[in-house]
Design an enzyme around this catalytic site. Structure first.
Site, PDB file in Angstrom:
ATOM      1  N   ASP A 144       0.873  -1.184   0.000  1.00  0.00           N
ATOM      2  CA  ASP A 144       0.000   0.000   0.000  1.00  0.00           C
ATOM      3  C   ASP A 144       0.903   1.225   0.000  1.00  0.00           C
ATOM      4  OD1 ASP A 144      -2.951  -1.023   1.034  1.00  0.00           O
ATOM      5  OD2 ASP A 144      -1.339  -2.155   1.970  1.00  0.00           O
ATOM      6  N   LYS A 181      -9.478   2.273  -4.239  1.00  0.00           N
ATOM      7  CA  LYS A 181     -10.032   1.788  -2.967  1.00  0.00           C
ATOM      8  C   LYS A 181     -10.657   2.962  -2.219  1.00  0.00           C
ATOM      9  CE  LYS A 181      -5.673   2.142  -0.373  1.00  0.00           C
ATOM     10  NZ  LYS A 181      -4.550   1.405   0.220  1.00  0.00           N
ATOM     11  N   HIS A 201     -11.025  -1.267  11.233  1.00  0.00           N
ATOM     12  CA  HIS A 201     -10.206  -2.284  11.876  1.00  0.00           C
ATOM     13  C   HIS A 201     -10.812  -2.746  13.195  1.00  0.00           C
ATOM     14  CE1 HIS A 201      -7.418  -0.194   9.167  1.00  0.00           C
ATOM     15  NE2 HIS A 201      -6.753  -1.331   9.101  1.00  0.00           N
ATOM     16  N   ASP A 214     -10.501  -6.166   0.821  1.00  0.00           N
ATOM     17  CA  ASP A 214      -9.683  -5.590   1.874  1.00  0.00           C
ATOM     18  C   ASP A 214      -9.278  -6.747   2.792  1.00  0.00           C
ATOM     19  OD1 ASP A 214      -8.417  -3.704   3.491  1.00  0.00           O
ATOM     20  OD2 ASP A 214     -10.103  -2.306   3.399  1.00  0.00           O
TER      21      ASP A 214
END
Length: 428
Positions: free
Chosen positions: A168, A266, A279, A352
């Site tokens: 990333d 994204k 998360h 993801d």
């Protein structure tokens, strides 16, 4: 086995430190100045896979001419040849090799020979892996460009089919190449320049650096539209105007893809309005379908047609206007119906991280992986050891035995993945 909670802490997308404004201002100024003027199914093919660094284009136009799938008549002949090559490869693949292509893995630590990563590549046929600083992948001696390039080369030499090797790399808060190149401006700072050429230059520069490391895939840019304050994604978004987001993100994407790095939009269908960290749980965005189309989906509508993104990342967000039951990346209504059928995207869709708490609170990694392929995703991101890979492959096979997945559906994803690898020079 690595404990899940500990791993989640490692895997957070936010770095420990943040740049100060003075440093970032200097970096942005520097950029402005510097850019202004089983049997091997591939037998019979050249399996060299690590691209050589190419010179950065400092003043090139950002008019898109992507390496990926085109729709004009001139592209029909190359595409036909590419598809024929892919079909020839697939004809020699075992089921295990096909299922392995659906997985892109992470790994803990900073060594290769004799590790689980080597086993996942050589024996489980995974489609690729990600470098993550938070997983300690760039700890010494892999804080040196040449050593990482050799690591990439070793992994490629073990692969039956050349790997997607990704990271990333956005800049700003998500700057995976920090150890090699220091601070880089965020999406918000690039947009503040008022010049999309800066975004193109940053994408081109990132591509050059990734090629030097043997990396061929960048899970960037972010195309979420900033619509709530304070934004959970902080400075990772290009702004609050969907047209501006498409302009800057499109320029960054073009800088990557024109330099033969796989780019990835994204987080579909959009995290710009979330108020909680994905998360730590499953965020919900209660927008009307009309608002989603005018805001969150607008950059995708523009960029799919104009820039032909190689990949799009789906994410774990609940959008009741689209699907009141399933998170986006596990939802057929979101992936097959919305992204593929309505928006017309037939490229590779990657999930993801399926270990994030919004998913793991309700499904095992294997269960989520099966649901994601049923939904229309192609690449599953999440396994980080050989046991997890084996469990996911077993779950795929069980789903096929139960009629939930078909071989045709598996082949559809494998063809997309291999076609992308051919088009971006990963498969030679």
């Amino acid at each position: 086995m690595v404990k899940q909670n500990w791993y989640l802490i490692l895997r957070r997308r936010y770095p420990v430190s943040k740049p100060n404004n003075t440093v970032l201002t200097l970096v942005l100024c520097y950029i402005l100045l510097s850019f202004s003027s089983c049997s091997n199914p591939l037998s019979g093919f050249d399996s060299a896979t690590i691209a050589h660094p190419t010179p950065i284009l400092s003043t090139a136009s950002i008019t898109p001419s992507p390496t990926g799938l085109k729709t004009d008549s001139n592209a029909e002949s190359p595409l036909k040849a590419q598809l024929a090559k892919v079909q020839q490869i697939m004809a020699g693949m075992t089921l295990d090799q096909k299922l392995g292509q659906l997985l892109i893995v992470e790994y803990i630590g900073n060594s290769y020979a004799g590790t689980e990563l080597q086993y996942m590549v050589a024996k489980q046929y995974v489609g690729g892996f990600l470098y993550q600083e938070s997983n300690h992948n760039f700890k010494p001696p892999y804080n040196i460009i040449g050593n990482v390039a050799e690591f990439s080369h070793q992994s490629m030499s073990d692969a039956q089919i050349p790997l997607l090797i990704g990271t990333d790399q956005e800049g700003g808060l998500v700057n995976r190449l920090y150890v090699f190149h220091g601070y880089l401006p965020s999406a918000a700072q690039i947009a503040a320049s008022g010049n999309p050429q800066i975004a193109y230059n940053q994408g081109s520069l990132a591509a050059k650096w990734m090629q030097q490391l043997g990396i061929n895939t960048d899970l960037a840019p972010v195309v979420d539209v900033h619509t709530v304050d304070p934004p959970v994604l902080e400075s990772r978004m290009f702004g609050s105007d969907p047209l501006a987001v498409a302009s800057y993100a499109g320029a960054y994407l073009h800088g990557l893809q024109q330099n033969n790095i796989v780019g990835c939009l994204k987080h579909f269908p959009g995290l710009g309005a979330i108020t909680s960290d994905p998360h730590a749980g499953l965020p919900t965005v209660n927008r009307s379908l009309a608002d989603l189309e005018n805001v969150d989906l607008a950059p995708y509508k523009l960029m799919i047609q104009k820039y032909h993104p190689a990949m799009i990342m789906s994410t774990d967000v609940l959008m009741p206007a689209v699907d009141p039951t399933l998170p986006a990346e596990l939802s057929q209504k979101t992936i097959n119906d919305l992204l593929r059928n309505q928006l017309g995207y037939d490229g590779v869709v990657i999930t993801d991280g399926l270990y994030m708490q919004g998913i793991s609170d309700r499904w095992t990694l294997s269960q989520a992986a099966v649901l994601s392929i049923i939904a229309g995703d192609d690449l599953v991101e999440g396994p980080y050891n050989a046991n997890q890979v084996a469990a996911v492959v077993t779950a795929f096979k069980q789903a096929m035995q139960q009629g939930k997945l078909t071989l045709d559906r598996i082949n559809q994803s494998v063809q997309r993945i291999l076609l992308m690898k051919v088009q971006y020079g990963i498969i030679k």
